[in-house]
Design a protein around this motif. Sequence first.
Motif, short mmCIF file in Angstrom:
data_model
loop_
_atom_site.label_atom_id
_atom_site.label_comp_id
_atom_site.label_asym_id
_atom_site.label_seq_id
_atom_site.Cartn_x
_atom_site.Cartn_y
_atom_site.Cartn_z
N LYS A 11 0.86 -1.20 0.00
CA LYS A 11 0.00 0.00 0.00
C LYS A 11 0.89 1.25 0.00
N GLY A 14 -0.68 6.87 -3.47
CA GLY A 14 -1.60 7.85 -2.88
C GLY A 14 -2.40 8.61 -3.91
N ASN A 223 -3.46 1.29 -2.82
CA ASN A 223 -3.68 2.66 -2.38
C ASN A 223 -3.66 2.74 -0.87
N ASP A 224 -3.04 3.80 -0.34
CA ASP A 224 -2.91 3.91 1.11
C ASP A 224 -4.22 4.31 1.79
N ASP A 225 -5.18 4.88 1.04
CA ASP A 225 -6.49 5.23 1.59
C ASP A 225 -7.52 5.21 0.46
N ASN A 229 -9.27 8.36 -1.50
CA ASN A 229 -8.47 8.73 -2.67
C ASN A 229 -9.11 8.36 -4.00
#
Length: 441
Positions: A11, A14, A223-225, A229
């Motif tokens: 992950k 971003g 994806n980190d969020d 996002n």
Amino acid sequence: MSDSKKNQLQKSLGLSFNIAVLIGGTIGVGILRTPGTIAEMLENYWLILASWLFGGLYVLLGANSYSELATMLPKAGGSYNYIKRALGDYAGFLSGWYDYIVNAIPPAFYCIVISEYTIILFPQLAHYFTVLSISLLIAFVLLHLSGVKNGSLIQQITSLLKVICFVALVVACFMYSGVEVPSIKTNSSIFQIGLVFGFFKSLQLIIGTYNGWNAVCFFAEENDDPSKNIPKSLYSGVLLVVAIYILVNAAFFHVLPIETLAKSNLAAADVAKILFGENGAKIVTVISIFSLISILNAFMMIPPRILYGLSRDGFFIKQGTNVNKGGTPIVALLVSSFFSLFLICIGSFEVLFSFAAFISIIVWGLAYYSLLKLRTKEPDLPRPYHSFWYPWTTIIAIIFSIALLGGFIYSDPKSFIIIVAIAIVSYPLFLVLKKKNSHKS
């Protein structure tokens, strides 16, 4: 470390990467070429801009549905996951491989076209055309083998340069107030083929230039969020692309009249020639190379994610889930790259593009239907984002998709027959793989 943990994607991506890959995977040389062709079909300034806006609204409806789907099922491979969850294994298997084919062809094409444009700038390299194409492919393979972060950085830089180039071209066009270019008289094709047919044919070209708008969803698992996002990047990225496309068209018509532009095979080159003289062609070539490098980088990253997802579900070899220390699905990348190398060497893959639009519309349409299906089939599934004006926006997107597919079948029945044939042939293969997977479990 267990295999399952070892083969997980990182992950590490971003919001900035999401927007960059959407822009990079969408804006190519199509917008530099198609304005002339569409001007020839419609020959009306407001109708031409309306057609680009209409295409953008269709894609925006898609972004609305995909925002819910991708945040609900944030897995590598994009559409394949939603269709499989809603419509079953075979629908997922077929749509996954359809999607893979569509996204695995472009890298070879872009390597070849970048080499062609490079030779325009440096004619002395003409004898090394194939070497240039293969070298470019190898360079990007090495880049992505080094890790996802390096690929992400290149995507953000090249997408930014691409936007700057297009904004500069638009500004230069609107600053132009030189000599009037004489109009070229044309036959009014709009009355020969009919307004509705001309509008539809233009939409086919326009949808092609918007293809890549859902690139973000292939990377949802990394994806980190994703909950925040993905919707943000889909909406902002699509709106930015629509704005650039409409502004580019308006800018071109500010420099050249519709009648003149309608005779152009490469509209941007003719416009640049007026603005910058004989150096105009070189300027457009440089812009094209930046556009293509950015889109090549995006499409070097997308197919391995689809193959990774298919492998994880038993629809490709188990090794397809292998991930290296840099977070790259290494086997999936190498398989996709060898496929691209094969296409570069045979150099006769253009025919495969003829049914790419078909497949895209089919996969998108099935994904939209999957959203409706999952709302009723799994109402309790966590949904960080809800599609606005549901179900009407999704139903409208499905209706548009069916209408476009019907038009494509009418205008290119041969490609449709090939797609149906692939579906028929694939079913026995699906049964074999399903049986093999059931034995393993």
